[in-house]
Design a protein around this motif. Sequence first.
Motif, short mmCIF file in Angstrom:
data_model
loop_
_atom_site.label_atom_id
_atom_site.label_comp_id
_atom_site.label_asym_id
_atom_site.label_seq_id
_atom_site.Cartn_x
_atom_site.Cartn_y
_atom_site.Cartn_z
N GLN A 82 50.84 20.75 59.79
CA GLN A 82 52.12 20.94 59.63
C GLN A 82 53.11 20.11 60.20
OE1 GLN A 82 53.50 24.32 57.34
NE2 GLN A 82 51.78 23.00 57.00
N TYR A 83 52.67 19.45 61.04
CA TYR A 83 53.27 18.31 61.51
C TYR A 83 52.67 17.45 62.62
CZ TYR A 83 57.15 15.68 64.21
OH TYR A 83 57.79 14.68 64.83
N ASP A 84 53.00 16.13 62.52
CA ASP A 84 52.29 15.19 63.28
C ASP A 84 53.13 14.13 63.79
OD1 ASP A 84 50.76 13.27 64.88
OD2 ASP A 84 48.88 14.04 63.79
N ARG A 85 53.35 13.76 64.93
CA ARG A 85 54.38 12.97 65.46
C ARG A 85 54.13 11.42 64.90
NH1 ARG A 85 56.76 12.14 71.69
NH2 ARG A 85 58.33 10.52 71.27
N LEU A 86 52.92 11.16 64.66
CA LEU A 86 52.36 9.81 64.04
C LEU A 86 52.58 10.00 62.72
CD1 LEU A 86 50.84 7.19 64.85
CD2 LEU A 86 48.60 8.33 64.28
N VAL A 87 53.45 8.99 62.07
CA VAL A 87 53.72 9.08 60.78
C VAL A 87 52.56 8.78 59.82
CG1 VAL A 87 54.60 6.71 60.38
CG2 VAL A 87 55.75 8.51 59.20
N THR A 88 51.55 8.19 60.43
CA THR A 88 50.52 7.74 59.34
C THR A 88 49.58 8.75 59.02
OG1 THR A 88 49.32 7.02 61.35
CG2 THR A 88 50.47 5.22 60.07
N GLN A 89 49.70 9.96 59.80
CA GLN A 89 48.93 11.14 59.51
C GLN A 89 49.50 11.98 58.58
OE1 GLN A 89 45.85 12.24 60.33
NE2 GLN A 89 46.30 13.96 58.81
N PRO A 90 49.03 12.28 57.31
CA PRO A 90 49.60 13.24 56.22
C PRO A 90 49.64 14.46 56.94
CG PRO A 90 47.73 11.85 55.32
CD PRO A 90 47.60 11.74 56.67
N SER A 91 50.88 15.11 57.14
CA SER A 91 51.10 16.23 57.95
C SER A 91 52.22 17.44 57.35
CB SER A 91 51.55 15.87 59.44
OG SER A 91 52.51 15.34 59.46
N ASP A 92 53.07 16.78 56.34
CA ASP A 92 53.97 17.58 55.55
C ASP A 92 53.09 18.40 54.65
OD1 ASP A 92 55.56 16.40 57.28
OD2 ASP A 92 56.24 14.92 55.90
N LEU A 93 52.15 19.28 54.85
CA LEU A 93 51.39 20.01 54.01
C LEU A 93 52.09 21.23 53.32
CD1 LEU A 93 49.37 17.77 54.85
CD2 LEU A 93 47.64 19.60 54.60
N TRP A 94 52.85 21.05 52.34
CA TRP A 94 53.37 22.11 51.56
C TRP A 94 52.39 23.06 51.02
CZ3 TRP A 94 58.57 22.13 52.27
CH2 TRP A 94 59.05 20.90 52.76
N HIS A 95 52.67 24.40 51.13
CA HIS A 95 51.67 25.30 50.71
C HIS A 95 52.14 26.50 50.16
CE1 HIS A 95 52.50 26.00 54.99
NE2 HIS A 95 52.09 27.13 54.88
N CYS A 96 51.77 27.45 49.43
CA CYS A 96 51.96 28.59 48.83
C CYS A 96 50.76 29.48 48.22
CB CYS A 96 53.02 28.49 47.77
SG CYS A 96 52.31 27.49 46.36
N ALA A 97 50.94 30.67 48.04
CA ALA A 97 49.89 31.36 47.36
C ALA A 97 50.22 31.41 45.81
CB ALA A 97 50.13 32.83 47.76
#
Length: 442
Positions: A360-375
């Motif tokens: 859901q977040y990573d300080r390192l910008v190269t790591q995909p971490s803005d993982l939007w999600h839903c049911a």
Amino acid sequence: SQKDKMRQLAIYFLIDFPISSCSGYYIVSSTVGRLNLLSDFCFPRRKGTTGRQRAGRTSTLNYHYFHGVDTISQLPEYRSHALSQGRFKKQSLGSSTSSCLEYSSATIDYSSVNEYYKTHYGGGNSETFYFPYDSKDETIYNARTQLEKFQSSKQEMMQELGMTLLHSPSKVTKWDDLQQIANVYIPELESILRSSLFPNKNVLMTCFWNSVIRSNVYHVASSPRRKIESFIPTANVASVVHIDTDIGAYGDIGEFLSLVKNNRIASPGNDSFDMETFQKAIVADKKRFVIVNFWRNILDEPVRHFPLAILATKYPNVKHAPGGSNLTSHAFPDACPDMNLSKWYAFPNATNQEVIVFYQYDRLVTQPSDLWHCAIDEDLLEHQEQSVLRRKSLDVRALVVLDEEIPSTELDRFKSTRTRSLLTLEESACFCEEQADARRQD
């Protein structure tokens, strides 16, 4: 055996059957993990019985597996996959193995994200959109095929997609008992985190917080938050796209750490929270910190309704790998996803012996971490009563501080010049509450 031959015959019959005269089939099994004879589980659906078919989408073969790994083990595309509620395009069923099989399709509601982005980062400009549309029919891909691709390393799957699935039987017997979650489940997650997710990293400190049980049953989801400390708060399944934590909404790290502290789950060996130590590590020592979500089905049956869908977010001209080139601060809220590169994934038939983990977040910008999600909802439920319990899951978030510094300011999402919300934390909370109330009224 004769029964095995019938099973394989039925599967190939469905794959090769010309679908110009009917929209597809449902395969229904009365026994988990096994299909019965053809006459027991195969019946046609007439063309035009759903909105998708009325729209002319007759090139899709619709079928429903009840956790039938053994039933399709001889087909090269599906070995080791338990597929549920699949809607696979016909070309996916050919003789060659597809690296990213299509699991389903769903109408994804992006409107809440766009509303949030406009008010928090767009100055209320009506032309400001984070996603290019408020709603869109999206292809949902089968993330279990990615497990096969990354079978040698769960960390590689997390690095590239920001998500993974772990086989993780739990000793918890009562999932709404906070004491069991604290004393049994959190230590289990701590072990997973250190041994499977960050085995090559020195984890300085962790804190698990904000456990929530989500269900589709209205009276469960809408009940007032229980005052009894031994029970876990409940919420409805979230059918709109969202992320759990927007670091930019907090004026400083202290506001965020206060939220974590107030909602933390104290467990044996990790029953204290030294906010000053966390703050020093993140601000003064500039240590990398991440937020991950642990999602688990807590029903006895595999998830067949309202499965969790996760967007593997990719940004334009960015190589998502540590040490990659051509890297700038491409992450929420500074850049919008490239929806031609980003893909929606789901883990079909998730069981209570598995846990889905995603950033859901990573300080390192190269790591995909803005993982939007839903049911995502299935049109299988169009005419079924919504009062029947069909999905029940537990979310737990973890704040993890690693003994690792961000190599450059360019790669640091938490640098002092980072983009911050236009609203205060209190104003943001009011906005989210009003937004939720408006959707409930709709």
